[in-house]
Design a protein around this motif. Structure first.
Motif, PDB file in Angstrom:
ATOM      1  N   ARG A 140      -1.563  14.633  34.954  1.00 49.57           N
ATOM      2  CA  ARG A 140      -2.693  14.227  34.070  1.00 49.57           C
ATOM      3  C   ARG A 140      -4.157  14.068  34.437  1.00 49.57           C
ATOM      4  N   LEU A 141      -4.109  13.739  35.761  1.00 49.81           N
ATOM      5  CA  LEU A 141      -5.471  13.799  36.425  1.00 49.81           C
ATOM      6  C   LEU A 141      -6.147  15.289  36.237  1.00 49.81           C
ATOM      7  N   ILE A 142      -5.447  16.364  36.683  1.00 48.80           N
ATOM      8  CA  ILE A 142      -6.161  17.763  36.441  1.00 48.80           C
ATOM      9  C   ILE A 142      -6.208  17.728  35.158  1.00 48.80           C
ATOM     10  N   GLY A 143      -5.582  17.674  34.138  1.00 49.29           N
ATOM     11  CA  GLY A 143      -5.556  17.921  32.764  1.00 49.29           C
ATOM     12  C   GLY A 143      -6.846  17.376  32.230  1.00 49.29           C
ATOM     13  N   THR A 144      -6.968  15.749  32.621  1.00 55.24           N
ATOM     14  CA  THR A 144      -8.247  15.102  32.230  1.00 55.24           C
ATOM     15  C   THR A 144      -9.468  15.625  32.552  1.00 55.24           C
ATOM     16  N   VAL A 145      -9.731  16.221  34.038  1.00 56.13           N
ATOM     17  CA  VAL A 145     -10.937  16.864  34.317  1.00 56.13           C
ATOM     18  C   VAL A 145     -10.990  18.140  33.603  1.00 56.13           C
ATOM     19  N   LEU A 146      -9.931  18.886  33.097  1.00 50.66           N
ATOM     20  CA  LEU A 146     -10.067  20.295  32.561  1.00 50.66           C
ATOM     21  C   LEU A 146     -10.691  19.947  31.172  1.00 50.66           C
ATOM     22  N   THR A 147     -10.323  18.856  30.873  1.00 51.60           N
ATOM     23  CA  THR A 147     -10.671  18.596  29.229  1.00 51.60           C
ATOM     24  C   THR A 147     -11.970  18.309  29.339  1.00 51.60           C
ATOM     25  N   ALA A 148     -12.516  17.399  30.198  1.00 48.16           N
ATOM     26  CA  ALA A 148     -14.074  17.027  30.350  1.00 48.16           C
ATOM     27  C   ALA A 148     -14.886  18.282  30.529  1.00 48.16           C
ATOM     28  N   VAL A 149     -14.549  19.383  31.508  1.00 47.76           N
ATOM     29  CA  VAL A 149     -15.132  20.398  31.650  1.00 47.76           C
ATOM     30  C   VAL A 149     -15.209  21.258  30.368  1.00 47.76           C
ATOM     31  N   ALA A 150     -14.300  21.326  29.701  1.00 48.17           N
ATOM     32  CA  ALA A 150     -14.274  22.047  28.389  1.00 48.17           C
ATOM     33  C   ALA A 150     -15.338  21.479  27.479  1.00 48.17           C
ATOM     34  N   TRP A 151     -15.312  20.140  27.291  1.00 47.42           N
ATOM     35  CA  TRP A 151     -16.135  19.350  26.517  1.00 47.42           C
ATOM     36  C   TRP A 151     -17.628  19.463  26.961  1.00 47.42           C
ATOM     37  N   ASP A 163     -10.375   0.212  24.644  1.00 47.40           N
ATOM     38  CA  ASP A 163      -9.777   0.139  23.322  1.00 47.40           C
ATOM     39  C   ASP A 163      -9.953   1.522  22.572  1.00 47.40           C
ATOM     40  N   PRO A 164      -8.987   2.344  23.119  1.00 48.51           N
ATOM     41  CA  PRO A 164      -9.409   3.851  22.268  1.00 48.51           C
ATOM     42  C   PRO A 164      -8.729   4.103  21.095  1.00 48.51           C
ATOM     43  N   THR A 165      -8.062   2.863  20.422  1.00 46.39           N
ATOM     44  CA  THR A 165      -7.592   2.839  19.057  1.00 46.39           C
ATOM     45  C   THR A 165      -8.602   2.254  18.185  1.00 46.39           C
ATOM     46  N   SER A 166      -9.793   1.720  18.542  1.00 49.50           N
ATOM     47  CA  SER A 166     -10.776   1.102  17.794  1.00 49.50           C
ATOM     48  C   SER A 166     -11.344   1.971  16.594  1.00 49.50           C
ATOM     49  N   THR A 167     -11.659   1.231  15.619  1.00 46.58           N
ATOM     50  CA  THR A 167     -12.229   2.085  14.815  1.00 46.58           C
ATOM     51  C   THR A 167     -13.599   2.793  14.990  1.00 46.58           C
ATOM     52  N   LEU A 168     -14.649   2.294  15.929  1.00 44.88           N
ATOM     53  CA  LEU A 168     -15.678   2.901  16.668  1.00 44.88           C
ATOM     54  C   LEU A 168     -15.479   4.049  17.246  1.00 44.88           C
ATOM     55  N   ALA A 169     -14.458   3.935  18.158  1.00 37.44           N
ATOM     56  CA  ALA A 169     -14.046   4.930  19.011  1.00 37.44           C
ATOM     57  C   ALA A 169     -13.471   6.254  18.229  1.00 37.44           C
ATOM     58  N   THR A 170     -12.653   5.813  17.180  1.00 39.88           N
ATOM     59  CA  THR A 170     -12.006   7.013  16.571  1.00 39.88           C
ATOM     60  C   THR A 170     -12.786   7.613  15.552  1.00 39.88           C
ATOM     61  N   VAL A 171     -14.012   7.119  14.967  1.00 40.47           N
ATOM     62  CA  VAL A 171     -14.649   7.637  14.089  1.00 40.47           C
ATOM     63  C   VAL A 171     -15.943   8.530  14.834  1.00 40.47           C
ATOM     64  N   THR A 172     -16.340   7.945  15.909  1.00 42.50           N
ATOM     65  CA  THR A 172     -17.520   8.842  16.768  1.00 42.50           C
ATOM     66  C   THR A 172     -16.839   9.852  17.626  1.00 42.50           C
ATOM     67  N   SER A 173     -15.553   9.831  17.794  1.00 43.63           N
ATOM     68  CA  SER A 173     -14.957  11.193  18.271  1.00 43.63           C
ATOM     69  C   SER A 173     -15.127  12.089  17.616  1.00 43.63           C
ATOM     70  N   TYR A 174     -15.486  12.074  16.324  1.00 42.58           N
ATOM     71  CA  TYR A 174     -15.518  13.297  15.209  1.00 42.58           C
ATOM     72  C   TYR A 174     -16.924  13.664  15.387  1.00 42.58           C
ATOM     73  N   ILE A 175     -17.936  12.707  15.771  1.00 43.57           N
ATOM     74  CA  ILE A 175     -19.195  12.927  15.332  1.00 43.57           C
ATOM     75  C   ILE A 175     -20.014  13.837  16.469  1.00 43.57           C
ATOM     76  N   PRO A 176     -20.464  15.168  15.972  1.00 42.31           N
ATOM     77  CA  PRO A 176     -21.133  16.247  16.905  1.00 42.31           C
ATOM     78  C   PRO A 176     -22.264  15.285  17.816  1.00 42.31           C
ATOM     79  N   GLY A 177     -22.328  15.774  19.189  1.00 42.99           N
ATOM     80  CA  GLY A 177     -23.050  15.168  19.919  1.00 42.99           C
ATOM     81  C   GLY A 177     -22.533  13.946  20.717  1.00 42.99           C
ATOM     82  N   LEU A 178     -21.585  12.947  19.882  1.00 43.62           N
ATOM     83  CA  LEU A 178     -21.031  11.968  20.498  1.00 43.62           C
ATOM     84  C   LEU A 178     -19.536  12.239  20.858  1.00 43.62           C
ATOM     85  N   SER A 179     -18.926  13.095  20.159  1.00 41.71           N
ATOM     86  CA  SER A 179     -17.572  13.594  20.538  1.00 41.71           C
ATOM     87  C   SER A 179     -17.437  14.262  22.070  1.00 41.71           C
ATOM     88  N   PRO A 180     -18.536  14.815  22.412  1.00 37.75           N
ATOM     89  CA  PRO A 180     -18.154  15.208  24.165  1.00 37.75           C
ATOM     90  C   PRO A 180     -17.817  14.214  24.990  1.00 37.75           C
TER      91      PRO A 180
END
Length: 399
Positions: free
Chosen positions: A262-273, A322-339
């Motif tokens: 999961r560590l390697i997968g998380t790092v690769l995800t960050a690199v892609a973003w 709190d990754p399930t919060s409304t703020l985190a969920t909504v902003t994870s779709y907003i371009p510029g904030l999602s990365p």
């Protein structure tokens, strides 16, 4: 005799022009002292976090207790009580009270128990009993109760074992992965802002020195912009990969994390973003920088664009808690904030595949729009020197 016919020289292709600009940006920036110092500082910060985690993990919670006139049953009771309180107990035997008192005063033990089998045991501590008092009191009372029951002929049965059923067995793993993602996002934020500013500074430098006029005599504005973004993007991606490799290797070597996959997968995800976020912000910064001709004026046009990744980093910190919060969920779709927000939600296991796909799609659409509009601003303002160019004038000049 007729002169030889002159053959026309085929102009370089657009792809070749972009590659030339990209290679020039890499060669120029990699020799820049500020870039080298920034890279060294970033690596030192990553290594410092690893050393800090190793220092924290290497420390064990232990308690040393001196005993005068103790027994094996008392030692067992103290160790058992220590297990219940989450501390490792070390029992040290002393011959008399003077030796035990001296050990407490010199800090050799956390406390000393005198006359444990007497009517009134005494516990010597330096200032405050705290955990030592709770530990010794529980052990002495438990041992005394066992002795009284034994003298009364009462035989107690062993207490039943309690089966612990975790409702969310992956909670600790998700939290650890979210923390790793947050560290990656902090590095991602630093590199995004750093390299986007490199793009902006390069635009202003070429514009103020009139070098851009020579460059545009041989290429189109979009080729110059694309070369800058690609060149510095490759350099930034290489830097992030180096930081990621060192961070992952160090975390695994020092056993800082328990989730290598999961560590390697998380790092690769960050690199892609990082790739998506860099193109997004570099295009904005380059277009904004083309509106001014002096480095002193650069901050005024970059400040609005700089605030967006700062907001993203703040929300990412909240999302790690709190990754399930409304703020985190909504902003994870907003371009510029999602990365910066989406990698944290992904690491915590709170982002479905379709959510990630939607965020990536929105990011790609926004990049296409920004590159198109930003390219028009860049082309319309690049040859205008002097004061600050109005956004409307830059768009009209290229329309």
């Amino acid at each position: 005799m007729s002169a030889p016919a002159q053959t026309g020289v085929k102009p370089p292709s657009a792809a070749r022009m972009v590659r030339l600009v990209a290679a020039r940006e890499v060669a120029t920036r990699i020799r820049d002292k500020n870039f080298l110092v920034g890279s060294a500082v970033l690596l030192l910060l990553v290594l410092g976090m690893l050393v800090f985690q190793v220092a924290i993990n290497s420390g064990t919670d232990s308690t040393s207790i001196g005993v005068v006139g103790g027994s094996s049953q008392l030692s067992t009771a103290l160790e058992g009580q220590g297990d219940a309180l989450g501390t490792e107990v070390e029992v040290v035997d002393y011959d008399d009270e003077a030796a035990a008192r001296a050990a407490v005063e010199q800090g050799d033990v956390d406390g000393a128990l005198l006359s444990p089998s007497g009517a009134q045991p005494e516990l010597l501590v330096e200032s405050d009993g705290g955990q030592v008092e709770s530990l010794v009191r529980g052990a002495v009372q438990g041992l005394s109760m066992d002795q009284q029951l034994a003298e009364a002929g009462v035989q107690l049965q062993a207490p039943p074992e309690v089966d612990v059923v975790a409702l969310d067995p992956d909670a600790d793993a998700d939290l650890e992965a979210a923390i790793v993602a947050l560290i990656c996002v902090a590095v991602l934020y630093s590199l995004l802002v750093l390299f986007a500013q490199f793009v902006a500074q390069g635009v202003v430098e070429e514009k103020s020195s009139r070098v851009v006029e020579l460059l545009l005599a041989t290429m189109r504005p979009w080729q110059l912009l694309a070369g800058k973004i690609i060149g510095l993007g490759v350099l930034g991606l290489a830097q992030m990969v180096v930081v990621a490799v060192i961070g992952v290797a160090g975390a695994l070597a020092f056993d800082v994390v328990d989730l290598p996959g999961r560590l390697i997968g998380t790092v690769l995800t960050a690199v892609a973003w990082f790739v998506l976020g860099y193109v997004f912000y570099a295009s904005i910064f380059a277009a904004a920088a083309s509106l001014v001709s002096r480095q002193e004026d650069l901050g005024s046009v970059l400040t609005p664009a700089t605030l967006l990744p700062v907001v993203g980093l703040v929300i990412a910190i909240q999302a790690a808690q709190d990754p399930t919060s409304t703020l985190a969920t909504v902003t994870s779709y907003i371009p510029g904030l999602s990365p910066m927000v989406m990698p944290v939600r992904q690491a915590a296991g709170e982002a479905a595949v379709w959510e990630v796909g939607l965020a990536v799609l929105l990011m790609l659409v926004s990049i296409a729009v920004i590159v198109r509009i930003g390219g028009r601003i860049y082309a319309g303002a690049l040859l205008r020197t002097g004061g600050k160019v109005k956004l409307r004038d830059a768009l009209r000049a290229e329309s």
